[in-house]
Scaffold this motif. Structure first.
Motif, PDB file in Angstrom:
ATOM      1  N   ARG A  68      -9.027  17.749 -26.224  1.00  0.00           N
ATOM      2  CA  ARG A  68      -8.462  19.016 -26.690  1.00  0.00           C
ATOM      3  C   ARG A  68      -7.972  19.862 -25.517  1.00  0.00           C
ATOM      4  O   ARG A  68      -6.875  20.419 -25.549  1.00  0.00           O
ATOM      5  N   GLU A  69      -8.790  19.953 -24.474  1.00  0.00           N
ATOM      6  CA  GLU A  69      -8.431  20.789 -23.328  1.00  0.00           C
ATOM      7  C   GLU A  69      -7.232  20.207 -22.580  1.00  0.00           C
ATOM      8  O   GLU A  69      -6.378  20.946 -22.097  1.00  0.00           O
ATOM      9  N   THR A  70      -7.148  18.902 -22.504  1.00  0.00           N
ATOM     10  CA  THR A  70      -6.000  18.257 -21.865  1.00  0.00           C
ATOM     11  C   THR A  70      -4.726  18.535 -22.664  1.00  0.00           C
ATOM     12  O   THR A  70      -3.666  18.772 -22.087  1.00  0.00           O
ATOM     13  N   ALA A  71      -4.834  18.521 -23.985  1.00  0.00           N
ATOM     14  CA  ALA A  71      -3.678  18.829 -24.830  1.00  0.00           C
ATOM     15  C   ALA A  71      -3.204  20.265 -24.602  1.00  0.00           C
ATOM     16  O   ALA A  71      -1.999  20.541 -24.610  1.00  0.00           O
ATOM     17  N   LYS A  72      -4.140  21.188 -24.369  1.00  0.00           N
ATOM     18  CA  LYS A  72      -3.771  22.578 -24.092  1.00  0.00           C
ATOM     19  C   LYS A  72      -2.979  22.682 -22.798  1.00  0.00           C
ATOM     20  O   LYS A  72      -2.007  23.441 -22.711  1.00  0.00           O
ATOM     21  N   VAL A  73      -3.398  21.928 -21.792  1.00  0.00           N
ATOM     22  CA  VAL A  73      -2.693  21.951 -20.505  1.00  0.00           C
ATOM     23  C   VAL A  73      -1.282  21.400 -20.676  1.00  0.00           C
ATOM     24  O   VAL A  73      -0.308  21.971 -20.167  1.00  0.00           O
ATOM     25  N   SER A  74      -1.142  20.298 -21.405  1.00  0.00           N
ATOM     26  CA  SER A  74       0.183  19.729 -21.656  1.00  0.00           C
ATOM     27  C   SER A  74       1.058  20.689 -22.447  1.00  0.00           C
ATOM     28  O   SER A  74       2.251  20.835 -22.170  1.00  0.00           O
ATOM     29  N   ALA A  75       0.459  21.364 -23.427  1.00  0.00           N
ATOM     30  CA  ALA A  75       1.215  22.332 -24.233  1.00  0.00           C
ATOM     31  C   ALA A  75       1.705  23.489 -23.371  1.00  0.00           C
ATOM     32  O   ALA A  75       2.852  23.932 -23.503  1.00  0.00           O
ATOM     33  N   LEU A  76       0.854  23.959 -22.477  1.00  0.00           N
ATOM     34  CA  LEU A  76       1.240  25.049 -21.584  1.00  0.00           C
ATOM     35  C   LEU A  76       2.400  24.615 -20.687  1.00  0.00           C
ATOM     36  O   LEU A  76       3.377  25.341 -20.524  1.00  0.00           O
ATOM     37  N   ALA A  77       2.308  23.418 -20.136  1.00  0.00           N
ATOM     38  CA  ALA A  77       3.399  22.905 -19.294  1.00  0.00           C
ATOM     39  C   ALA A  77       4.678  22.783 -20.111  1.00  0.00           C
ATOM     40  O   ALA A  77       5.771  23.104 -19.627  1.00  0.00           O
ATOM     41  N   GLY A  78       4.554  22.352 -21.365  1.00  0.00           N
ATOM     42  CA  GLY A  78       5.723  22.211 -22.233  1.00  0.00           C
ATOM     43  C   GLY A  78       6.376  23.539 -22.579  1.00  0.00           C
ATOM     44  O   GLY A  78       7.579  23.598 -22.817  1.00  0.00           O
ATOM     45  N   LEU A  79       5.596  24.606 -22.614  1.00  0.00           N
ATOM     46  CA  LEU A  79       6.175  25.927 -22.858  1.00  0.00           C
ATOM     47  C   LEU A  79       7.042  26.375 -21.687  1.00  0.00           C
ATOM     48  O   LEU A  79       8.077  27.004 -21.878  1.00  0.00           O
ATOM     49  N   LEU A  80       6.594  26.053 -20.491  1.00  0.00           N
ATOM     50  CA  LEU A  80       7.372  26.421 -19.303  1.00  0.00           C
ATOM     51  C   LEU A  80       8.655  25.612 -19.211  1.00  0.00           C
ATOM     52  O   LEU A  80       9.706  26.130 -18.871  1.00  0.00           O
ATOM     53  N   ASP A  81       8.535  24.317 -19.530  1.00  0.00           N
ATOM     54  CA  ASP A  81       9.695  23.433 -19.467  1.00  0.00           C
ATOM     55  C   ASP A  81       9.382  22.185 -20.286  1.00  0.00           C
ATOM     56  O   ASP A  81       8.356  21.525 -20.047  1.00  0.00           O
ATOM     57  N   ARG A  82      10.213  21.859 -21.239  1.00  0.00           N
ATOM     58  CA  ARG A  82       9.970  20.711 -22.124  1.00  0.00           C
ATOM     59  C   ARG A  82       9.787  19.418 -21.335  1.00  0.00           C
ATOM     60  O   ARG A  82       8.900  18.620 -21.616  1.00  0.00           O
ATOM     61  N   GLU A  83      10.620  19.206 -20.329  1.00  0.00           N
ATOM     62  CA  GLU A  83      10.504  17.990 -19.516  1.00  0.00           C
ATOM     63  C   GLU A  83       9.201  17.974 -18.711  1.00  0.00           C
ATOM     64  O   GLU A  83       8.600  16.924 -18.529  1.00  0.00           O
ATOM     65  N   LEU A  84       8.770  19.130 -18.235  1.00  0.00           N
ATOM     66  CA  LEU A  84       7.500  19.212 -17.519  1.00  0.00           C
ATOM     67  C   LEU A  84       6.349  18.838 -18.439  1.00  0.00           C
ATOM     68  O   LEU A  84       5.455  18.084 -18.052  1.00  0.00           O
ATOM     69  N   GLY A  85       6.350  19.336 -19.659  1.00  0.00           N
ATOM     70  CA  GLY A  85       5.316  18.989 -20.623  1.00  0.00           C
ATOM     71  C   GLY A  85       5.275  17.499 -20.899  1.00  0.00           C
ATOM     72  O   GLY A  85       4.202  16.891 -20.950  1.00  0.00           O
ATOM     73  N   ALA A  86       6.450  16.895 -21.073  1.00  0.00           N
ATOM     74  CA  ALA A  86       6.519  15.450 -21.310  1.00  0.00           C
ATOM     75  C   ALA A  86       6.021  14.678 -20.086  1.00  0.00           C
ATOM     76  O   ALA A  86       5.315  13.672 -20.223  1.00  0.00           O
ATOM     77  N   TYR A  87       6.376  15.157 -18.911  1.00  0.00           N
ATOM     78  CA  TYR A  87       5.936  14.497 -17.668  1.00  0.00           C
ATOM     79  C   TYR A  87       4.417  14.563 -17.522  1.00  0.00           C
ATOM     80  O   TYR A  87       3.767  13.554 -17.210  1.00  0.00           O
ATOM     81  N   VAL A  88       3.847  15.735 -17.763  1.00  0.00           N
ATOM     82  CA  VAL A  88       2.395  15.889 -17.646  1.00  0.00           C
ATOM     83  C   VAL A  88       1.697  14.969 -18.642  1.00  0.00           C
ATOM     84  O   VAL A  88       0.735  14.273 -18.293  1.00  0.00           O
ATOM     85  N   ALA A  89       2.176  14.940 -19.875  1.00  0.00           N
ATOM     86  CA  ALA A  89       1.564  14.087 -20.897  1.00  0.00           C
ATOM     87  C   ALA A  89       1.703  12.608 -20.546  1.00  0.00           C
ATOM     88  O   ALA A  89       0.765  11.830 -20.740  1.00  0.00           O
ATOM     89  N   ALA A  90       2.857  12.218 -20.001  1.00  0.00           N
ATOM     90  CA  ALA A  90       3.105  10.804 -19.701  1.00  0.00           C
ATOM     91  C   ALA A  90       2.362  10.321 -18.460  1.00  0.00           C
ATOM     92  O   ALA A  90       2.015   9.143 -18.368  1.00  0.00           O
ATOM     93  N   THR A  91       2.111  11.199 -17.515  1.00  0.00           N
ATOM     94  CA  THR A  91       1.500  10.756 -16.255  1.00  0.00           C
ATOM     95  C   THR A  91       0.017  11.077 -16.139  1.00  0.00           C
ATOM     96  O   THR A  91      -0.637  10.619 -15.209  1.00  0.00           O
TER      97      THR A  91
END
Length: 102
Positions: A68-91
């Motif tokens: 759950r907490e990891t998903a929150k971090v990815s969501a936050l990154a995705g709010l700043l930039d969609r590609e950043l959120g996808a990158y964080v989730a993928a890596t």
């Protein structure tokens, strides 16, 4: 100068104490329209800050809901930039490490 600022400094920019002086006039523009400061940004930044501090101080994470907490971090990154959120989730290696944990 900016590189010398601590994460704690950045963490509290989204707090309610700075809503009228920082969020309303400036910071909200960094996020998509309609982003809720408290729910979408501040709570997720608080989660990231708390987890970062626990890891940095070698504190146990046994009681944490890490998926759950990891998903929150990815969501936050995705709010700043969609590609950043996808990158964080993928890596992120967290999901794989959670599967392997004892």
């Amino acid at each position: 100068m900016i590189a010398e600022l601590t994460f704690g400094f950045w963490r509290f920019l989204s707090s309610s104490a700075h809503e009228k002086t920082v969020w309303v006039p400036f910071l909200h523009r960094a996020y998509p329209p309609g982003t809720d400061r408290k729910r979408d940004v501040d709570s997720n930044v608080a989660t990231l800050n708390r987890l970062r501090n626990r890891v940095a101080h070698h504190e146990p994470l046994i009681g944490e809901n890490l998926p759950r907490e990891t998903a929150k971090v990815s969501a936050l990154a995705g709010l700043l930039d969609r590609e950043l959120g996808a990158y964080v989730a993928a890596t992120s290696e967290v999901a794989g490490l959670l599967v392997k944990r004892p």
